[in-house]
Motif scaffolding. Structure first.
Motif, PDB file in Angstrom:
ATOM      1  N   GLY A   1       0.810  -1.222   0.000  1.00 58.48           N
ATOM      2  CA  GLY A   1       0.000   0.000   0.000  1.00 58.48           C
ATOM      3  C   GLY A   1       0.844   1.273   0.000  1.00 58.48           C
ATOM      4  O   GLY A   1       0.303   2.383   0.051  1.00 58.48           O
ATOM      5  N   ASP A   2       2.169   1.129  -0.055  1.00 58.16           N
ATOM      6  CA  ASP A   2       3.031   2.322  -0.112  1.00 58.16           C
ATOM      7  C   ASP A   2       3.038   2.882  -1.538  1.00 58.16           C
ATOM      8  O   ASP A   2       3.090   2.119  -2.510  1.00 58.16           O
ATOM      9  N   TRP A   3       3.005   4.208  -1.636  1.00 57.38           N
ATOM     10  CA  TRP A   3       3.045   4.845  -2.955  1.00 57.38           C
ATOM     11  C   TRP A   3       4.472   4.886  -3.494  1.00 57.38           C
ATOM     12  O   TRP A   3       5.395   5.262  -2.778  1.00 57.38           O
ATOM     13  N   ILE A   4       4.621   4.478  -4.742  1.00 56.97           N
ATOM     14  CA  ILE A   4       5.909   4.570  -5.421  1.00 56.97           C
ATOM     15  C   ILE A   4       5.766   5.651  -6.487  1.00 56.97           C
ATOM     16  O   ILE A   4       4.892   5.557  -7.355  1.00 56.97           O
ATOM     17  N   GLU A   5       6.587   6.685  -6.405  1.00 54.32           N
ATOM     18  CA  GLU A   5       6.475   7.809  -7.332  1.00 54.32           C
ATOM     19  C   GLU A   5       7.549   7.733  -8.417  1.00 54.32           C
ATOM     20  O   GLU A   5       8.659   7.283  -8.147  1.00 54.32           O
ATOM     21  N   THR A   6       7.198   8.210  -9.609  1.00 55.36           N
ATOM     22  CA  THR A   6       8.187   8.266 -10.689  1.00 55.36           C
ATOM     23  C   THR A   6       9.271   9.285 -10.364  1.00 55.36           C
ATOM     24  O   THR A   6      10.420   9.120 -10.750  1.00 55.36           O
ATOM     25  N   GLY A   7       8.892  10.335  -9.645  1.00 58.35           N
ATOM     26  CA  GLY A   7       9.895  11.353  -9.305  1.00 58.35           C
ATOM     27  C   GLY A   7       9.506  12.130  -8.067  1.00 58.35           C
ATOM     28  O   GLY A   7       8.319  12.301  -7.771  1.00 58.35           O
ATOM     29  N   LEU A   8      10.528  12.585  -7.345  1.00 61.16           N
ATOM     30  CA  LEU A   8      10.335  13.522  -6.238  1.00 61.16           C
ATOM     31  C   LEU A   8      10.045  14.871  -6.886  1.00 61.16           C
ATOM     32  O   LEU A   8      10.861  15.366  -7.661  1.00 61.16           O
TER      33      LEU A   8
END
Ligand code: FAD
Length: 512
Positions: free
Chosen positions: A63-70
């Motif tokens: 359920g943790d969000w993985i982002e393409t970029g900060l």
């Protein structure tokens, strides 16, 4: 920002146009939003199951969000700020104290800041912030830095555009700026702006950024979105488009732009075999993908040939979860480490990821290929190798809390005694992100107007006064919408002038 938005809202089309937009990143969504505001009927076709492109994010099995970029939003993003206002989601921007935080190179674990004093107008607030910092540069060095930058403030964009043939390093040498400024300031700026080293980066990029940021009192003030971008930013854009009669489709990859005999677009051929017919077509794809979509009949035209000169730069975005809370800094940090650009402890800076007990660092790993600087092709390395190398950098940034220990590789289940243990990590590789702003590239960025009657370009890499950025993507989409809105009124926005050497090169080119 606002003037163009108002023009769209006040518009009544002569004939409402159906517009097919390829790409559901910020630029495609922006084009669609402003077209629907103008009374036209856009449909966005996004290849992936999620919107956002370079701002997309997804949840892992925990359920943790993985982002393409900060991603950081700046005060000097007028079109983005205007968009947040229009969508009524201003409260989703978490503004941080007006300062810039740099890790000290010689003193592991220590930071130094550029502090912006409230009430001092730009650009003097930036000048003062630099002058007041005692740790990074001597007074002599500060004074040597200023004169070459003055023409920028006086002559503005003309001076800036002329510097595109020089790298940051070449510009510094030409104007006798001290080498140490490079080490102390420009390396971190270049890596933050374009994920590349200053000897690769065009000086125009640094000057453009400084000019944009310095023209506004709060230009350099930074905000974090309060959560993941697809839900917190793309979703309200989608709702606005749909409320005004447009449509947004995900999992709808376009396969080919099919042309008529006269070169105009006949339809889009989708990967599922269906065709999409519209009055107008917009590409909001990244430049590297767009190149592969240029129909054969367009490929000898100088306007489309110039796009060959643009290429996306690789970058890697890391998420690292630790078993405890690290020294909390509620801001973006410039790591000034060889392998990293900026990073932030998202468990402190971002509401949705907030955690009082455990830190989650999000870090931008750059440069990560020889094209961008350095000599290691990090983008081809394994996730474990990348995380292991990053631990070495973190050991310097958090000397009392993190250790790199060969006996306990970062990715093992145990950690060195008494130090924070890495509990989980995610590595997102973007082999082609924003276009590489190496010297001499700016002139090849095409206008949104194209020589093809029913085809318009959008994307952060098209010609607009911001760099490859979220603001650039929003503005690029807006300008593409304006081309179509104007065309409907019989006004044709001019093509950006194409340089003679592109025409010469194109003449030499023989189609495959
Ligand atoms: P994209 O986001 O690339 O969107 C293009 C879309 O087209 C994608 O969704 C793609 O799936 C879709 N597509 C491609 N091919 C097809 C096809 N055939 N059919 C249908 N759809 C297709 N900017 C900032 O302003 N501040 C920051 O702090 C910042 N940090 C960043 C950090 C990282 C690690 C990265 C990678 C980028 C960062 N950026 C930052 C840059 C910013 O994310 C981009 O400039 C911006 O999001 C680009 O938007 P775009 O719509 O032009 O392109």
């Amino acid at each position: 920002g606002e003037a163009l938005s108002s023009k769209f809202k006040a518009n009544t089309p002569t004939t409402p146009k159906t517009v097919a937009i390829i790409g559901g990143g910020l630029s495609g969504l922006s084009a669609a939003k402003y077209l629907s505001d103008s009374g036209h009927i856009p449909t966005v076709y996004e290849a992936r199951p999620i919107l956002g492109g370079k701002v997309s994010a997804w949840q892992d099995s925990d359920g943790d969000w993985i982002e393409t970029g900060l991603h950081i939003f700046f005060g000097a993003y007028p079109n983005m700020m205007n968009l947040f206002n229009e969508l009524n989601i201003n409260d989703r921007l978490q503004w941080k104290v007006h300062k810039m935080i740099f890790a000290m190179q010689e003193l592991p674990g220590e930071f130094t800041t550029f502090d912006f004093i409230p009430g001092i107008p730009a650009p003097f607030n930036f000048g003062l912030a630099i002058l007041m910092n005692q740790k990074m540069l001597t007074l002599g060095e500060k004074l040597q830095t200023a004169p070459p930058l003055l023409p920028m403030l006086i002559e503005g964009q003309d001076f800036i555009d002329r510097q595109d043939e020089l790298s940051v390093t070449e510009f510094m040498r030409k104007y006798g700026m001290p080498e140490r400024i490079n080490r102390e300031v420009f390396i971190s700026m270049a890596k933050a702006l374009d994920f590349i080293d200053p000897d690769k980066l065009s000086m125009t990029v640094v000057l453009t950024a400084m000019n944009r940021f310095l023209n506004e009192d709060n230009g350099l003030q930074m905000a974090f979105l309060d959560g993941n971008q697809p839900e917190r930013l793309c979703e309200p854009m989608k709702q606005s488009i749909e409320k005004n009669g447009g449509k947004v489709h995900v999992s709808s990859p376009c396969k080919e732009i099919v042309t008529n005999e006269d070169g105009t677009v006949k339809h889009l051929l989708m990967r599922d075999g269906s065709t999409v017919v519209a009055d107008e077509y917009v590409s909001a794809m990244p430049v590297d993908i767009f190149k592969r979509f240029i129909p054969k009949t367009w490929s000898t035209m100088p306007f489309f040939r110039q796009v060959d000169e643009l290429e996306g730069i690789p970058v890697i975005n890391l998420h690292m979860w630790f078993d405890r809370k690290l020294k909390a800094v509620d801001h973006l940090c410039f790591s000034r480490s060889p392998l990293l650009s900026v990073y932030a402890d998202m468990s402190t800076t971002c509401k949705e990821y907030y955690d009082e007990e455990k830190s989650m660092l999000e870090l931008v790993f750059a440069p990560c290929s020889p094209l961008a600087g350095g000599n290691v092709n990090w983008i081809a390395k394994s996730d474990e190798q990348i995380i292991d190398a990053t631990m070495g950098e973190l050991a310097r940034l958090f000397p009392t809390e993190i250790a790199k220990d060969d006996k306990w590789p970062a990715t093992s289940k145990q950690g060195p005694q008494g130090k924070a243990r890495l509990t989980k990590f995610a590595v997102v590789k973007v082999p082609r992100s924003v276009y590489a702003a190496i010297p001499g590239r700016n002139k090849y960025r095409p206008s949104q107007t194209t020589p093809i009657e029913n085809f318009t370009l959008a994307g952060d890499w098209t010609s607009q006064k911001f760099l490859g950025s979220m603001e650039g993507a929003i503005l690029g989409g807006k300008l593409a919408a304006e081309v179509i809105v104007d065309k409907d009124k019989g006004i044709r926005k001019p093509l950006k002038e194409i340089q003679q050497h592109i025409v010469d090169n194109a003449a030499k080119f023989t189609p495959k």
